[in-house]
Design an enzyme around this catalytic site. Structure first.
Site: not given
Ligand code: KIV
Length: 276
Positions: A49, A120, A186
Protein backbone atom coordinates in the site's frame (compact mmCIF):
# COMPACT_ATOMS: atom_id res chain seq x y z
CA UNK A 1 -8.97 -10.71 -15.78
CA UNK A 2 -8.66 -14.39 -15.17
CA UNK A 3 -6.65 -14.99 -12.03
CA UNK A 4 -6.23 -18.63 -12.93
CA UNK A 5 -4.41 -17.76 -16.16
CA UNK A 6 -1.34 -16.71 -14.16
CA UNK A 7 1.12 -19.44 -13.19
CA UNK A 8 3.46 -18.66 -10.32
CA UNK A 9 6.22 -21.05 -9.47
CA UNK A 10 6.23 -20.12 -5.79
CA UNK A 11 3.43 -20.18 -3.23
CA UNK A 12 3.01 -19.50 0.48
CA UNK A 13 4.16 -22.97 1.47
CA UNK A 14 7.31 -22.61 -0.63
CA UNK A 15 8.11 -19.28 1.01
CA UNK A 16 7.56 -20.73 4.46
CA UNK A 17 9.80 -23.70 3.65
CA UNK A 18 12.68 -21.36 2.81
CA UNK A 19 13.20 -20.56 6.51
CA UNK A 20 16.59 -21.90 7.48
CA UNK A 21 17.37 -22.81 3.86
CA UNK A 22 18.35 -19.54 2.18
CA UNK A 23 17.47 -15.81 2.40
CA UNK A 24 14.12 -14.83 0.88
CA UNK A 25 14.28 -11.93 -1.60
CA UNK A 26 11.44 -9.49 -2.08
CA UNK A 27 10.67 -6.00 -3.41
CA UNK A 28 7.52 -4.00 -3.85
CA UNK A 29 6.07 -3.46 -7.32
CA UNK A 30 3.10 -1.48 -8.58
CA UNK A 31 3.33 -1.79 -12.38
CA UNK A 32 3.74 -4.49 -15.02
CA UNK A 33 7.17 -3.38 -16.36
CA UNK A 34 8.71 -3.23 -12.89
CA UNK A 35 7.22 -6.62 -11.99
CA UNK A 36 8.78 -8.08 -15.17
CA UNK A 37 12.20 -6.74 -14.19
CA UNK A 38 12.10 -8.37 -10.77
CA UNK A 39 10.27 -11.61 -11.56
CA UNK A 40 13.41 -13.74 -11.99
CA UNK A 41 15.20 -12.21 -9.02
CA UNK A 42 12.56 -12.18 -6.29
CA UNK A 43 10.87 -14.99 -4.40
CA UNK A 44 7.83 -12.85 -3.79
CA UNK A 45 6.74 -9.45 -5.01
CA UNK A 46 4.69 -7.28 -2.70
CA UNK A 47 2.03 -4.96 -4.07
CA UNK A 48 2.41 -2.69 -1.07
CA UNK A 49 0.00 0.00 0.00
CA UNK A 50 3.12 2.17 -0.17
CA UNK A 51 1.80 2.63 -3.74
CA UNK A 52 -0.25 5.52 -2.36
CA UNK A 53 2.85 7.43 -1.30
CA UNK A 54 5.19 6.24 -4.07
CA UNK A 55 2.96 6.61 -7.13
CA UNK A 56 -0.02 8.69 -6.04
CA UNK A 57 1.66 11.40 -3.97
CA UNK A 58 -0.29 10.66 -0.77
CA UNK A 59 1.33 11.72 2.51
CA UNK A 60 0.60 8.35 4.20
CA UNK A 61 -0.89 4.97 3.30
CA UNK A 62 -4.18 5.79 5.02
CA UNK A 63 -5.87 7.05 1.84
CA UNK A 64 -5.18 3.93 -0.20
CA UNK A 65 -8.37 2.21 -1.39
CA UNK A 66 -9.34 -1.31 -2.46
CA UNK A 67 -9.74 0.00 -6.01
CA UNK A 68 -6.16 1.32 -6.07
CA UNK A 69 -4.82 -2.00 -4.77
CA UNK A 70 -6.84 -3.97 -7.34
CA UNK A 71 -5.70 -1.78 -10.24
CA UNK A 72 -2.01 -2.05 -9.31
CA UNK A 73 -2.29 -5.69 -8.23
CA UNK A 74 -3.73 -6.72 -11.60
CA UNK A 75 -0.94 -4.80 -13.37
CA UNK A 76 1.80 -6.47 -11.31
CA UNK A 77 0.24 -9.88 -11.81
CA UNK A 78 0.62 -9.50 -15.59
CA UNK A 79 4.38 -9.10 -15.12
CA UNK A 80 5.00 -12.19 -12.99
CA UNK A 81 5.45 -15.82 -13.87
CA UNK A 82 7.98 -16.99 -11.29
CA UNK A 83 7.70 -14.90 -8.15
CA UNK A 84 4.76 -15.19 -5.79
CA UNK A 85 2.55 -12.12 -5.56
CA UNK A 86 1.44 -10.84 -2.15
CA UNK A 87 -0.94 -7.90 -1.91
CA UNK A 88 -1.50 -5.48 0.95
CA UNK A 89 -4.92 -5.07 2.50
CA UNK A 90 -5.50 -1.31 2.64
CA UNK A 91 -6.39 0.60 5.82
CA UNK A 92 -10.03 0.08 6.78
CA UNK A 93 -10.51 -3.07 4.70
CA UNK A 94 -9.91 -5.70 7.41
CA UNK A 95 -9.82 -4.28 10.96
CA UNK A 96 -13.57 -4.32 11.64
CA UNK A 97 -14.14 -8.08 11.73
CA UNK A 98 -12.78 -11.36 10.36
CA UNK A 99 -15.77 -11.43 8.00
CA UNK A 100 -14.95 -8.00 6.58
CA UNK A 101 -11.34 -9.11 6.18
CA UNK A 102 -12.39 -12.29 4.36
CA UNK A 103 -14.67 -10.43 1.96
CA UNK A 104 -11.97 -7.95 0.99
CA UNK A 105 -9.09 -10.44 0.94
CA UNK A 106 -11.10 -12.76 -1.33
CA UNK A 107 -11.85 -9.83 -3.65
CA UNK A 108 -8.19 -8.79 -3.78
CA UNK A 109 -7.11 -12.32 -4.66
CA UNK A 110 -9.91 -12.98 -7.16
CA UNK A 111 -9.51 -9.70 -9.00
CA UNK A 112 -5.70 -9.51 -9.08
CA UNK A 113 -4.35 -13.04 -9.07
CA UNK A 114 -2.45 -12.47 -5.81
CA UNK A 115 -1.53 -15.68 -4.00
CA UNK A 116 -1.68 -14.15 -0.51
CA UNK A 117 -2.56 -11.00 1.38
CA UNK A 118 -0.54 -8.98 3.89
CA UNK A 119 -2.13 -7.18 6.79
CA UNK A 120 -0.75 -5.09 9.62
CA UNK A 121 -1.04 -6.00 13.30
CA UNK A 122 0.00 -8.64 15.83
CA UNK A 123 -1.92 -10.02 18.81
CA UNK A 124 -5.03 -7.99 17.93
CA UNK A 125 -5.17 -9.51 14.42
CA UNK A 126 -4.69 -13.13 15.56
CA UNK A 127 -8.37 -14.04 15.28
CA UNK A 128 -8.64 -12.49 11.81
CA UNK A 129 -5.52 -14.24 10.53
CA UNK A 130 -6.82 -17.59 11.81
CA UNK A 131 -10.22 -16.96 10.16
CA UNK A 132 -8.64 -16.15 6.79
CA UNK A 133 -6.13 -19.00 6.79
CA UNK A 134 -8.83 -21.55 7.69
CA UNK A 135 -10.80 -20.32 4.67
CA UNK A 136 -8.01 -20.62 2.11
CA UNK A 137 -6.34 -17.23 2.28
CA UNK A 138 -2.60 -17.29 3.01
CA UNK A 139 -1.65 -14.35 5.24
CA UNK A 140 1.63 -12.53 5.63
CA UNK A 141 1.61 -10.54 8.86
CA UNK A 142 3.33 -7.18 9.39
CA UNK A 143 4.48 -6.06 12.85
CA UNK A 144 6.86 -3.51 14.37
CA UNK A 145 6.33 -0.21 12.59
CA UNK A 146 2.93 -0.59 10.98
CA UNK A 147 2.50 2.51 8.77
CA UNK A 148 -1.30 2.34 8.79
CA UNK A 149 -1.08 3.02 12.56
CA UNK A 150 1.21 6.09 12.44
CA UNK A 151 -1.43 8.17 14.18
CA UNK A 152 -1.40 5.95 17.25
CA UNK A 153 2.34 5.16 17.04
CA UNK A 154 3.19 8.88 16.86
CA UNK A 155 5.04 8.69 13.53
CA UNK A 156 7.48 6.46 11.69
CA UNK A 157 9.48 5.51 14.80
CA UNK A 158 11.60 2.46 15.57
CA UNK A 159 9.43 -0.06 17.45
CA UNK A 160 10.39 -2.60 20.09
CA UNK A 161 13.04 -0.73 22.05
CA UNK A 162 13.21 -1.21 25.86
CA UNK A 163 9.72 -2.06 27.21
CA UNK A 164 8.45 -2.27 23.62
CA UNK A 165 10.38 -5.52 23.06
CA UNK A 166 8.03 -7.85 24.96
CA UNK A 167 4.85 -6.78 23.08
CA UNK A 168 6.66 -7.15 19.77
CA UNK A 169 7.79 -10.66 20.66
CA UNK A 170 4.21 -11.45 21.72
CA UNK A 171 2.96 -10.15 18.35
CA UNK A 172 5.40 -12.39 16.48
CA UNK A 173 4.26 -15.47 18.40
CA UNK A 174 0.57 -14.53 18.03
CA UNK A 175 0.70 -14.23 14.22
CA UNK A 176 2.71 -17.46 13.98
CA UNK A 177 0.19 -19.34 16.09
CA UNK A 178 -2.69 -17.85 14.11
CA UNK A 179 -1.28 -19.42 10.93
CA UNK A 180 0.52 -16.60 9.09
CA UNK A 181 3.07 -18.06 6.63
CA UNK A 182 5.57 -15.21 7.13
CA UNK A 183 5.85 -11.95 9.00
CA UNK A 184 7.31 -8.58 8.01
CA UNK A 185 9.35 -6.93 10.77
CA UNK A 186 9.58 -3.22 10.03
CA UNK A 187 11.93 -0.81 11.75
CA UNK A 188 12.85 -2.86 14.82
CA UNK A 189 16.24 -3.08 16.56
CA UNK A 190 18.56 -5.63 14.94
CA UNK A 191 19.07 -7.76 18.05
CA UNK A 192 15.33 -7.99 18.61
CA UNK A 193 14.79 -8.97 14.96
CA UNK A 194 17.40 -11.71 15.39
CA UNK A 195 15.73 -12.93 18.58
CA UNK A 196 12.29 -13.05 16.96
CA UNK A 197 13.74 -14.83 13.92
CA UNK A 198 15.24 -17.54 16.09
CA UNK A 199 12.11 -17.94 18.25
CA UNK A 200 9.37 -18.32 15.64
CA UNK A 201 8.86 -21.05 13.06
CA UNK A 202 7.79 -18.84 10.15
CA UNK A 203 10.12 -16.64 8.06
CA UNK A 204 10.74 -13.07 9.19
CA UNK A 205 11.02 -10.57 6.35
CA UNK A 206 13.02 -7.55 7.46
CA UNK A 207 12.74 -3.92 6.41
CA UNK A 208 14.86 -1.78 8.68
CA UNK A 209 15.42 -4.87 10.86
CA UNK A 210 18.54 -7.06 10.47
CA UNK A 211 20.51 -9.19 8.03
CA UNK A 212 19.67 -12.11 10.34
CA UNK A 213 16.02 -12.04 9.24
CA UNK A 214 14.94 -14.89 6.99
CA UNK A 215 14.42 -12.45 4.11
CA UNK A 216 14.37 -8.79 3.14
CA UNK A 217 11.94 -6.46 1.43
CA UNK A 218 12.41 -2.87 0.22
CA UNK A 219 10.24 -0.37 -1.60
CA UNK A 220 11.60 -0.61 -5.14
CA UNK A 221 11.50 3.12 -5.89
CA UNK A 222 13.53 3.78 -2.72
CA UNK A 223 16.29 1.30 -3.55
CA UNK A 224 16.45 2.53 -7.15
CA UNK A 225 16.96 6.10 -5.91
CA UNK A 226 13.90 7.71 -7.49
CA UNK A 227 13.47 10.10 -4.55
CA UNK A 228 16.29 12.49 -3.77
CA UNK A 229 14.71 14.16 -0.74
CA UNK A 230 13.71 10.94 1.05
CA UNK A 231 16.37 8.63 2.39
CA UNK A 232 15.51 6.49 5.40
CA UNK A 233 18.51 4.92 7.18
CA UNK A 234 17.37 1.40 6.32
CA UNK A 235 17.30 1.98 2.57
CA UNK A 236 20.42 1.24 0.55
CA UNK A 237 20.28 2.91 -2.84
CA UNK A 238 21.43 0.47 -5.50
CA UNK A 239 21.00 3.10 -8.23
CA UNK A 240 20.27 6.82 -8.57
CA UNK A 241 17.51 6.70 -11.17
CA UNK A 242 15.78 9.90 -10.02
CA UNK A 243 18.68 12.21 -10.95
CA UNK A 244 19.36 10.17 -14.12
CA UNK A 245 15.72 10.55 -15.20
CA UNK A 246 15.72 14.26 -14.46
CA UNK A 247 18.90 14.74 -16.49
CA UNK A 248 17.36 12.90 -19.44
CA UNK A 249 14.19 15.02 -19.21
CA UNK A 250 16.27 18.22 -19.10
CA UNK A 251 18.29 17.08 -22.17
CA UNK A 252 15.06 16.35 -24.05
CA UNK A 253 13.58 19.76 -23.14
CA UNK A 254 16.77 21.53 -24.27
CA UNK A 255 16.84 19.64 -27.60
CA UNK A 256 13.15 20.35 -28.31
CA UNK A 257 13.75 24.06 -27.64
CA UNK A 258 16.85 24.02 -29.88
CA UNK A 259 14.98 22.04 -32.60
CA UNK A 260 17.73 19.39 -32.54
CA UNK A 261 15.15 16.76 -31.65
CA UNK A 262 13.70 15.07 -33.63
CA UNK A 263 16.83 14.55 -35.77
CA UNK A 264 16.54 13.15 -39.33
CA UNK A 265 16.86 9.56 -38.03
CA UNK A 266 13.69 10.05 -35.94
CA UNK A 267 11.53 11.33 -38.83
CA UNK A 268 9.82 9.63 -41.80
CA UNK A 269 10.51 10.07 -45.54
CA UNK A 270 7.75 10.72 -48.12
CA UNK A 271 8.16 7.26 -49.60
CA UNK A 272 8.07 4.21 -47.40
CA UNK A 273 11.40 2.36 -47.18
CA UNK A 274 11.41 -1.42 -46.59
CA UNK A 275 11.13 -0.90 -42.81
CA UNK A 276 9.94 2.19 -40.84
O1 KIV B 1 3.53 -1.15 1.66
C1 KIV B 1 4.68 -1.57 1.64
O2 KIV B 1 5.44 -1.29 0.73
C2 KIV B 1 5.09 -2.44 2.75
C3 KIV B 1 6.49 -2.84 2.89
C4 KIV B 1 7.58 -2.12 2.40
C5 KIV B 1 6.79 -3.84 3.91
O3 KIV B 1 4.30 -2.81 3.52
Amino acid sequence: MSATARKTALNAQDIRALKGERPIVSLTAYTTPMARLMDEHCDFVLVGDSVGMVLHGLSSTLGVTMEMMILHGAAVSRGLSHAMMVIDMPFGSYEESPQQAFRNAARLMAETGAAAVKLEGGVEMGETIRFLVKRGIPVMAHIGLTPQAINTLGGYKVQGRAEGAAPLIADAHAVTEAGAFAVVLEKVPATLADQVTSEITIPTIGIGASAGCDGQVLVVDDMLGFFTSFKPKFVKRYAELGPAAEEAIADYAAEVRARTFPAPEHTFADHAPKKD
